[in-house]
Write a protein that holds these residues in place. Structure first.
Motif, short mmCIF file in Angstrom:
data_model
loop_
_atom_site.label_atom_id
_atom_site.label_comp_id
_atom_site.label_asym_id
_atom_site.label_seq_id
_atom_site.Cartn_x
_atom_site.Cartn_y
_atom_site.Cartn_z
N ALA A 86 -6.82 3.82 -13.82
CA ALA A 86 -8.16 4.25 -13.40
C ALA A 86 -8.13 4.81 -11.98
O ALA A 86 -8.75 5.85 -11.70
CB ALA A 86 -9.14 3.09 -13.50
N LEU A 87 -7.41 4.14 -11.08
CA LEU A 87 -7.31 4.64 -9.70
C LEU A 87 -6.57 5.98 -9.66
O LEU A 87 -6.95 6.88 -8.91
CB LEU A 87 -6.59 3.62 -8.82
N ALA A 88 -5.51 6.10 -10.44
CA ALA A 88 -4.77 7.36 -10.47
C ALA A 88 -5.63 8.49 -11.00
O ALA A 88 -5.59 9.62 -10.50
CB ALA A 88 -3.51 7.20 -11.32
N ASP A 89 -6.44 8.20 -12.03
CA ASP A 89 -7.32 9.22 -12.59
C ASP A 89 -8.42 9.60 -11.60
O ASP A 89 -8.83 10.76 -11.52
CB ASP A 89 -7.93 8.73 -13.90
N PRO B 10 0.83 -1.21 0.00
CA PRO B 10 0.00 0.00 0.00
C PRO B 10 0.86 1.26 0.00
O PRO B 10 1.87 1.36 0.71
CB PRO B 10 -0.81 -0.13 1.29
N GLY B 11 0.46 2.22 -0.80
CA GLY B 11 1.19 3.48 -0.88
C GLY B 11 0.56 4.40 -1.89
O GLY B 11 -0.43 4.04 -2.55
N PRO B 12 1.10 5.62 -2.03
CA PRO B 12 0.49 6.61 -2.92
C PRO B 12 0.36 6.12 -4.35
O PRO B 12 1.27 5.49 -4.90
CB PRO B 12 1.45 7.80 -2.83
N VAL B 13 -0.79 6.39 -4.95
CA VAL B 13 -1.09 6.00 -6.32
C VAL B 13 -0.86 7.19 -7.24
O VAL B 13 -1.20 8.32 -6.90
CB VAL B 13 -2.55 5.51 -6.43
N GLY B 14 -0.30 6.93 -8.40
CA GLY B 14 -0.12 7.95 -9.42
C GLY B 14 0.30 7.28 -10.70
O GLY B 14 0.89 6.20 -10.69
N ARG B 15 -0.01 7.90 -11.81
CA ARG B 15 0.34 7.29 -13.09
C ARG B 15 1.84 7.08 -13.24
O ARG B 15 2.28 6.20 -13.97
CB ARG B 15 -0.18 8.15 -14.25
N SER C 142 3.92 6.74 -10.40
CA SER C 142 4.48 6.41 -9.09
C SER C 142 5.51 5.31 -9.17
O SER C 142 6.54 5.35 -8.51
CB SER C 142 3.36 6.01 -8.13
N GLY C 143 5.24 4.26 -9.97
CA GLY C 143 6.21 3.19 -10.17
C GLY C 143 6.59 2.44 -8.93
O GLY C 143 7.63 1.79 -8.88
N ASN C 144 5.76 2.49 -7.87
CA ASN C 144 6.14 1.84 -6.62
C ASN C 144 5.51 0.46 -6.44
O ASN C 144 5.72 -0.18 -5.42
CB ASN C 144 5.75 2.73 -5.43
N GLY C 145 4.73 0.01 -7.43
CA GLY C 145 4.19 -1.32 -7.37
C GLY C 145 3.13 -1.53 -6.32
O GLY C 145 3.00 -2.63 -5.78
N GLN C 146 2.36 -0.47 -5.99
CA GLN C 146 1.30 -0.65 -5.00
C GLN C 146 0.27 -1.66 -5.49
O GLN C 146 -0.22 -2.50 -4.73
CB GLN C 146 0.58 0.69 -4.73
N LEU C 147 -0.10 -1.56 -6.75
CA LEU C 147 -1.08 -2.44 -7.36
C LEU C 147 -0.39 -3.18 -8.49
O LEU C 147 0.13 -2.58 -9.42
CB LEU C 147 -2.25 -1.60 -7.89
N VAL C 148 -0.39 -4.50 -8.40
CA VAL C 148 0.37 -5.34 -9.34
C VAL C 148 -0.57 -6.34 -9.99
O VAL C 148 -1.35 -7.01 -9.30
CB VAL C 148 1.51 -6.07 -8.62
N GLU C 149 -0.50 -6.45 -11.31
CA GLU C 149 -1.31 -7.43 -12.03
C GLU C 149 -0.48 -8.69 -12.28
O GLU C 149 0.67 -8.61 -12.71
CB GLU C 149 -1.78 -6.85 -13.37
N ARG C 150 -1.08 -9.85 -11.99
CA ARG C 150 -0.38 -11.12 -12.25
C ARG C 150 -1.39 -12.23 -12.45
O ARG C 150 -2.57 -12.12 -12.10
CB ARG C 150 0.58 -11.45 -11.11
N ASP C 151 -0.89 -13.35 -12.99
CA ASP C 151 -1.73 -14.53 -13.15
C ASP C 151 -2.02 -15.14 -11.79
O ASP C 151 -1.12 -15.29 -10.96
CB ASP C 151 -1.02 -15.56 -14.04
N LEU D 102 -9.30 2.99 -3.69
CA LEU D 102 -8.14 3.87 -3.60
C LEU D 102 -7.61 3.92 -2.17
O LEU D 102 -6.40 3.85 -1.94
CB LEU D 102 -8.52 5.27 -4.09
N HIS D 103 -8.51 4.00 -1.18
CA HIS D 103 -8.07 4.06 0.21
C HIS D 103 -7.39 2.75 0.62
O HIS D 103 -6.41 2.77 1.38
CB HIS D 103 -9.27 4.32 1.13
N VAL D 104 -7.88 1.61 0.14
CA VAL D 104 -7.23 0.33 0.44
C VAL D 104 -5.86 0.27 -0.22
O VAL D 104 -4.86 -0.14 0.39
CB VAL D 104 -8.11 -0.84 -0.02
N THR D 105 -5.78 0.69 -1.48
CA THR D 105 -4.53 0.63 -2.22
C THR D 105 -3.47 1.55 -1.62
O THR D 105 -2.29 1.21 -1.56
CB THR D 105 -4.78 0.98 -3.70
N GLU D 106 -3.90 2.73 -1.16
CA GLU D 106 -2.94 3.69 -0.63
C GLU D 106 -2.65 3.47 0.85
O GLU D 106 -1.75 4.11 1.40
CB GLU D 106 -3.44 5.12 -0.85
N GLY D 107 -3.41 2.61 1.51
CA GLY D 107 -3.16 2.32 2.92
C GLY D 107 -3.92 3.19 3.89
O GLY D 107 -3.72 3.07 5.10
N ASP D 108 -4.79 4.08 3.40
CA ASP D 108 -5.64 4.84 4.32
C ASP D 108 -6.52 3.89 5.13
O ASP D 108 -6.82 4.13 6.30
CB ASP D 108 -6.53 5.82 3.54
#
Length: 337
Positions: free
Chosen positions: A320-323, A9-14, A16-25, A50-56
């Motif tokens: 979508a979350l960043a927007d 969890p951490g700040p979201v942004g187009r 950000s590049g911090n891997g808060q949300l990762v897509e995988r099989d 967004l609050h879950v992803t960012e850790g709020d």
């Protein structure tokens, strides 16, 4: 299947590049007793995600898949009661996933306050994926006449907005103020207008303001502007504690302010005499009951709602979350696998 996971969890942004949300099989889940396996047709993007992803909101399940506005097709059922659903049916999975049914809150009809409650996309994997499971007793039949993408926001934004209206106690023909005008507010406004209220909207962003005007708001202003007349009721949809004071100040005597979000920044110190005296009320809104959902979806079946959506492919859930965070669209974002 493809699925997104909140790994760190951490700040979201187009960028950000911090891997808060990762897509995988991820393996397709198996439906347990009394559960449905849904193939996701559409999943709304909610500010709670967004609050879950960012850790709020602290993650309850490490690596959880967000998403709780899910329109799906039943592709399998687990052992036991399927609550009337069968393979091929369209069903909705919403925020409230499970309650114990036995506590003093559940037994008095307030299951939204159940201390043991569990939530889709927080306690269990949600709809930012190609498949998910949902307890059949907490799945929702969906009204006809709506596209999958238009139904998705009804399953949280619509339901929560409806409960917030109930908590705000708008009197017949009353004056309602809405602070913030995103996915939930633009649906709540239509319900309130259909019920005979006049609606004032205070929000930032030209797109949101124009949407409010197009839906019939009698006054549209900035986030801290005073409406032209004192309000009987108000709902704060923006997660901004600073807006509590101007919203309370806009209330008439005996007015009620309901705060619709699961997360809110700190509320500044307030003067009792200025903001709460004369029997003004400040109320929170906590999740919803299944009865709220049934009532709202029945309303949507008989009163066609105009749902403003912006579709993103599942692979662009992070964008979508960043927007959403940046306020780049009006209405609601929806992921389409």
């Amino acid at each position: 299947m493809r699925a997104w996971h909140v790994d760190r969890p951490g700040p979201v942004g187009r960028d950000s590049g911090n891997g808060q949300l990762v897509e995988r099989d991820t393996p397709v889940p198996e439906p347990g007793p009394g559960e449905l396996l849904l193939r996701v047709l559409a999943c709304g993007v909610c500010r709670t995600d967004l609050h879950v992803t960012e850790g709020d909101l602290p993650v309850h399940r490490p690596g959880v898949t967000p998403g709780h506005e899910v329109v799906g097709e039943v592709v399998a059922t687990g052992p036991g009661d399927a609550a009337g659903f069968g393979v091929g049916d369209r069903a909705g999975a919403a925020w409230l996933r499970w309650t114990d049914g036995t506590c003093r809150y559940c037994t008095r009809g307030a299951e939204n306050l159940c201390p043991a409650s569990a939530y889709t996309g927080w306690d269990a994997d949600g709809g930012y994926a190609e498949y998910l499971t949902v307890p059949a007793a907490y799945a929702h039949p969906l009204p006809a006449g709506y596209a999958d993408a238009d139904l998705a926001p009804l399953l949280c934004a619509g339901i929560i907005g409806y409960r917030a209206l109930k908590r705000a106690e708008v009197p017949p023909g009353g004056r309602l103020g809405l602070y913030g005008f995103g996915g939930s507010a633009h649906l709540a406004a239509q319900v309130a207008l259909a019920q005979g209220a006049s609606v004032s909207v205070m929000t930032r962003g030209e797109q949101a303001q124009e949407l409010a005007r197009s839906l019939g708001a009698t006054f549209v202003g900035g986030a801290t502007d005073m409406p032209p007349e004192p309000l009987d009721s108000a709902i704060l949809f923006a997660p901004v504690g600073d807006l509590v004071l101007p919203a309370l100040a806009a209330l008439d005597r005996g007015g009620t302010l309901a705060i619709a979000g699961i997360y809110l920044t700190d509320i500044p110190a307030l003067s009792y005499e200025r903001y709460l005296f004369q029997e003004r009320q400040l109320r929170s809104v906590t999740s919803n009951t299944r009865q709220d959902a049934r009532e709202f979806l029945a309303f949507a079946a008989t009163y066609p709602l105009s749902v403003t959506t912006h579709q993103y492919p599942l692979d662009s859930a992070d964008h979508a979350l960043a927007d959403l965070k940046a306020g780049r669209f009006d209405g609601a974002a929806v992921l389409i696998p």
